[in-house]
Design a protein around this motif. Structure first.
Motif, PDB file in Angstrom:
ATOM      1  N   GLY A  62       0.795  -1.222   0.000  1.00  0.00           N
ATOM      2  CA  GLY A  62       0.000   0.000   0.000  1.00  0.00           C
ATOM      3  C   GLY A  62       0.824   1.266   0.000  1.00  0.00           C
ATOM      4  O   GLY A  62       0.277   2.369   0.060  1.00  0.00           O
ATOM      5  N   LYS A  63       2.157   1.146  -0.075  1.00  0.00           N
ATOM      6  CA  LYS A  63       3.035   2.310   0.011  1.00  0.00           C
ATOM      7  C   LYS A  63       3.266   3.003  -1.332  1.00  0.00           C
ATOM      8  O   LYS A  63       3.761   4.129  -1.366  1.00  0.00           O
ATOM      9  CB  LYS A  63       4.401   1.892   0.570  1.00  0.00           C
ATOM     10  N   ALA A  64       2.947   2.348  -2.436  1.00  0.00           N
ATOM     11  CA  ALA A  64       3.268   2.895  -3.749  1.00  0.00           C
ATOM     12  C   ALA A  64       2.604   4.254  -3.952  1.00  0.00           C
ATOM     13  O   ALA A  64       1.407   4.433  -3.676  1.00  0.00           O
ATOM     14  CB  ALA A  64       2.829   1.932  -4.842  1.00  0.00           C
ATOM     15  N   ASP A  65       3.386   5.213  -4.434  1.00  0.00           N
ATOM     16  CA  ASP A  65       2.903   6.564  -4.695  1.00  0.00           C
ATOM     17  C   ASP A  65       2.137   6.576  -6.017  1.00  0.00           C
ATOM     18  O   ASP A  65       2.661   6.183  -7.058  1.00  0.00           O
ATOM     19  CB  ASP A  65       4.095   7.526  -4.765  1.00  0.00           C
ATOM     20  N   HIS A  66       0.901   7.035  -5.979  1.00  0.00           N
ATOM     21  CA  HIS A  66       0.064   7.058  -7.178  1.00  0.00           C
ATOM     22  C   HIS A  66       0.085   8.406  -7.890  1.00  0.00           C
ATOM     23  O   HIS A  66      -0.686   8.625  -8.816  1.00  0.00           O
ATOM     24  CB  HIS A  66      -1.380   6.697  -6.819  1.00  0.00           C
ATOM     25  N   GLY A  67       0.995   9.298  -7.496  1.00  0.00           N
ATOM     26  CA  GLY A  67       1.063  10.610  -8.135  1.00  0.00           C
ATOM     27  C   GLY A  67       1.381  10.534  -9.614  1.00  0.00           C
ATOM     28  O   GLY A  67       0.856  11.317 -10.420  1.00  0.00           O
ATOM     29  N   ASN A  68       2.260   9.596  -9.987  1.00  0.00           N
ATOM     30  CA  ASN A  68       2.614   9.471 -11.403  1.00  0.00           C
ATOM     31  C   ASN A  68       1.424   8.984 -12.229  1.00  0.00           C
ATOM     32  O   ASN A  68       1.237   9.388 -13.379  1.00  0.00           O
ATOM     33  CB  ASN A  68       3.811   8.533 -11.558  1.00  0.00           C
ATOM     34  N   MET A  69       0.604   8.117 -11.640  1.00  0.00           N
ATOM     35  CA  MET A  69      -0.609   7.687 -12.327  1.00  0.00           C
ATOM     36  C   MET A  69      -1.569   8.856 -12.518  1.00  0.00           C
ATOM     37  O   MET A  69      -2.213   8.995 -13.569  1.00  0.00           O
ATOM     38  CB  MET A  69      -1.287   6.553 -11.547  1.00  0.00           C
ATOM     39  N   GLN A  70      -1.661   9.732 -11.520  1.00  0.00           N
ATOM     40  CA  GLN A  70      -2.494  10.919 -11.690  1.00  0.00           C
ATOM     41  C   GLN A  70      -1.976  11.781 -12.841  1.00  0.00           C
ATOM     42  O   GLN A  70      -2.764  12.318 -13.641  1.00  0.00           O
ATOM     43  CB  GLN A  70      -2.521  11.742 -10.387  1.00  0.00           C
ATOM     44  N   SER A  71      -0.652  11.920 -12.947  1.00  0.00           N
ATOM     45  CA  SER A  71      -0.079  12.695 -14.048  1.00  0.00           C
ATOM     46  C   SER A  71      -0.417  12.066 -15.389  1.00  0.00           C
ATOM     47  O   SER A  71      -0.714  12.761 -16.368  1.00  0.00           O
ATOM     48  CB  SER A  71       1.443  12.794 -13.888  1.00  0.00           C
ATOM     49  N   ALA A  72      -0.365  10.733 -15.459  1.00  0.00           N
ATOM     50  CA  ALA A  72      -0.698  10.043 -16.706  1.00  0.00           C
ATOM     51  C   ALA A  72      -2.168  10.230 -17.067  1.00  0.00           C
ATOM     52  O   ALA A  72      -2.513  10.435 -18.239  1.00  0.00           O
ATOM     53  CB  ALA A  72      -0.360   8.558 -16.582  1.00  0.00           C
ATOM     54  N   LEU A  73      -3.045  10.175 -16.080  1.00  0.00           N
ATOM     55  CA  LEU A  73      -4.470  10.406 -16.334  1.00  0.00           C
ATOM     56  C   LEU A  73      -4.708  11.837 -16.814  1.00  0.00           C
ATOM     57  O   LEU A  73      -5.518  12.080 -17.717  1.00  0.00           O
ATOM     58  CB  LEU A  73      -5.278  10.122 -15.069  1.00  0.00           C
ATOM     59  N   ASP A  74      -4.002  12.788 -16.219  1.00  0.00           N
ATOM     60  CA  ASP A  74      -4.130  14.184 -16.650  1.00  0.00           C
ATOM     61  C   ASP A  74      -3.675  14.351 -18.102  1.00  0.00           C
ATOM     62  O   ASP A  74      -4.304  15.065 -18.890  1.00  0.00           O
ATOM     63  CB  ASP A  74      -3.301  15.104 -15.747  1.00  0.00           C
ATOM     64  N   TYR A  75      -2.561  13.698 -18.456  1.00  0.00           N
ATOM     65  CA  TYR A  75      -2.057  13.822 -19.831  1.00  0.00           C
ATOM     66  C   TYR A  75      -3.029  13.173 -20.808  1.00  0.00           C
ATOM     67  O   TYR A  75      -3.247  13.685 -21.922  1.00  0.00           O
ATOM     68  CB  TYR A  75      -0.667  13.182 -19.954  1.00  0.00           C
ATOM     69  N   ALA A  76      -3.642  12.065 -20.405  1.00  0.00           N
ATOM     70  CA  ALA A  76      -4.642  11.427 -21.260  1.00  0.00           C
ATOM     71  C   ALA A  76      -5.802  12.374 -21.532  1.00  0.00           C
ATOM     72  O   ALA A  76      -6.311  12.451 -22.661  1.00  0.00           O
ATOM     73  CB  ALA A  76      -5.142  10.144 -20.600  1.00  0.00           C
ATOM     74  N   GLU A  77      -6.221  13.112 -20.509  1.00  0.00           N
ATOM     75  CA  GLU A  77      -7.294  14.099 -20.708  1.00  0.00           C
ATOM     76  C   GLU A  77      -6.877  15.167 -21.708  1.00  0.00           C
ATOM     77  O   GLU A  77      -7.671  15.603 -22.547  1.00  0.00           O
ATOM     78  CB  GLU A  77      -7.659  14.741 -19.372  1.00  0.00           C
ATOM     79  N   ARG A  78      -5.623  15.601 -21.634  1.00  0.00           N
ATOM     80  CA  ARG A  78      -5.132  16.602 -22.573  1.00  0.00           C
ATOM     81  C   ARG A  78      -5.119  16.061 -23.996  1.00  0.00           C
ATOM     82  O   ARG A  78      -5.463  16.768 -24.947  1.00  0.00           O
ATOM     83  CB  ARG A  78      -3.720  17.057 -22.182  1.00  0.00           C
ATOM     84  N   ILE A  79      -4.725  14.802 -24.154  1.00  0.00           N
ATOM     85  CA  ILE A  79      -4.724  14.189 -25.485  1.00  0.00           C
ATOM     86  C   ILE A  79      -6.130  14.157 -26.050  1.00  0.00           C
ATOM     87  O   ILE A  79      -6.380  14.517 -27.208  1.00  0.00           O
ATOM     88  CB  ILE A  79      -4.135  12.773 -25.418  1.00  0.00           C
ATOM     89  N   ILE A  80      -7.085  13.718 -25.234  1.00  0.00           N
ATOM     90  CA  ILE A  80      -8.469  13.623 -25.693  1.00  0.00           C
ATOM     91  C   ILE A  80      -8.998  15.019 -26.038  1.00  0.00           C
ATOM     92  O   ILE A  80      -9.670  15.218 -27.060  1.00  0.00           O
ATOM     93  CB  ILE A  80      -9.335  12.964 -24.610  1.00  0.00           C
ATOM     94  N   ALA A  81      -8.706  16.000 -25.200  1.00  0.00           N
ATOM     95  CA  ALA A  81      -9.183  17.362 -25.438  1.00  0.00           C
ATOM     96  C   ALA A  81      -8.571  17.973 -26.707  1.00  0.00           C
ATOM     97  O   ALA A  81      -9.191  18.818 -27.356  1.00  0.00           O
ATOM     98  CB  ALA A  81      -8.859  18.252 -24.235  1.00  0.00           C
ATOM     99  N   SER A  82      -7.362  17.509 -27.078  1.00  0.00           N
ATOM    100  CA  SER A  82      -6.707  18.062 -28.273  1.00  0.00           C
ATOM    101  C   SER A  82      -7.361  17.595 -29.546  1.00  0.00           C
ATOM    102  O   SER A  82      -7.107  18.146 -30.631  1.00  0.00           O
ATOM    103  CB  SER A  82      -5.226  17.661 -28.270  1.00  0.00           C
ATOM    104  N   GLY A  83      -8.188  16.525 -29.445  1.00  0.00           N
ATOM    105  CA  GLY A  83      -8.848  16.022 -30.640  1.00  0.00           C
ATOM    106  C   GLY A  83      -7.927  15.272 -31.573  1.00  0.00           C
ATOM    107  O   GLY A  83      -8.235  15.115 -32.751  1.00  0.00           O
TER     108      GLY A  83
END
Length: 315
Positions: free
Chosen positions: A293-314
């Protein structure tokens, strides 16, 4: 969700639990429901796991069955390699069916993948094969430094051979196109040299003069704002300070070392040159802490944010 025995299940449920219900409705996790439930219990996540078409709030899961998965975390196992392959294959099918979708991948273990009979160098090579793509590229993206690689998971000796004028030119073009589509109308690109001091006029090698410089000249003829070859011992510092929007690295460690120094927990791995969209965390399965349970999920949040940017870019 990545390798079932790695930290992928943990960082996936932790990241989605922190998002709002509207975001969760747009995400489906492809993986093993029992493993994800175990990860949720370990991490204290109380958001329920639901079916993809469930109207209720929760983490939507498409279950992909694999026999003989281990009961715990932190082990290298061919069954986990087989599972990882099946999850990615299913995700590719979804992405090919709808170009608006973006795959976000948690880490896999290359040894487990190959032990299962799937002989790829990692996600990027597997995705290229599954989509029938001739070539693919790895971009490491962060707030202050972006690096696109001419080659990645090959030996240094082979990487030098792969740094051809054609490949470097195409890498520049791919990087320029991606940054443009992501909202930068005039990206500034630097191409790192392959030899110390870019060969010092042939004293330390001729590859920079014979292969890389012509690629830069060709990209300039395309109307791209590109400089190079630039000595690798200074170009990343200059880019980090704002001189360039993207650095073209000639091989794996040349690009990975600087970005992991300055953006170890936030850099996102983005696959370019494919007919689908995919980004990922930029870390491994971390078997040593998986299941704690110690793994930091911050990098996954960054990846999800970038995915949103990709989708928004069309794209």
């Amino acid at each position: 969700m990545g390798d079932p025995a790695g930290v992928g299940p943990e960082i996936t449920v932790k990241a989605l639990a922190q998002r709002d219900a509207a975001f969760r409705r747009r995400v489906t996790v492809i993986g093993d429901r029992a493993v994800l439930a175990r990860a949720a219990k370990i991490t204290g996540v109380d958001v329920p796991l639901v079916d993809p078409d469930d109207e209720a709030d929760g983490i939507r899961v498409t279950h992909v069955a694999t026999d003989a998965l281990p009961d715990g975390f932190g082990v290298q196992d061919p069954a986990c390699g087989e599972a990882s392959f099946r999850y990615i294959s299913a995700a590719v099918d979804h992405a090919l069916a709808d170009p608006r979708r973006c795959i976000v991948t948690a880490p896999i273990n290359k040894a487990s993948l190959n032990a299962a009979g799937h002989h790829y160098d990692g996600h990027t090579g597997m995705l290229a094969h599954l989509t029938g793509s001739k070539s693919s590229w790895m971009l490491l993206a962060s707030e202050k430094l972006n690096v696109l690689h001419v080659s990645t998971h090959v030996s240094l000796r082979e990487a030098i051979d792969r740094a051809t004028t054609e490949r470097v030119h195409e890498t520049i073009r791919i990087g320029h196109a991606h940054l443009t589509k992501m909202g930068n109308p005039a990206p500034r690109i630097a191409v790192a040299g392959i030899n110390p001091h870019c060969g010092e006029g042939g004293l330390f090698g001729s590859e920079d003069d014979e292969a890389i410089a012509p690629a830069v000249a060709a990209a300039r003829s395309d109307g791209i704002a590109v400089e190079g070859p630039v000595p690798a011992d200074t170009v990343f510092h200059r880019a980090y300070r704002g001189a360039f929007d993207l650095v073209i690295a000639q091989y794996h460690d040349q690009g990975h070392i600087p970005i992991k120094l300055v953006a170890f927990d936030t850099a996102v791995n983005v696959s370019l040159g494919l007919p689908i969209h995919r980004c990922s965390v930029d870390h491994g399965t971390a078997f040593d802490i998986a299941g704690t349970g110690k793994a930091d999920h911050g990098n996954m949040q960054s990846a999800l944010d970038y995915a949103e940017r990709i989708i928004a870019s069309g794209r």
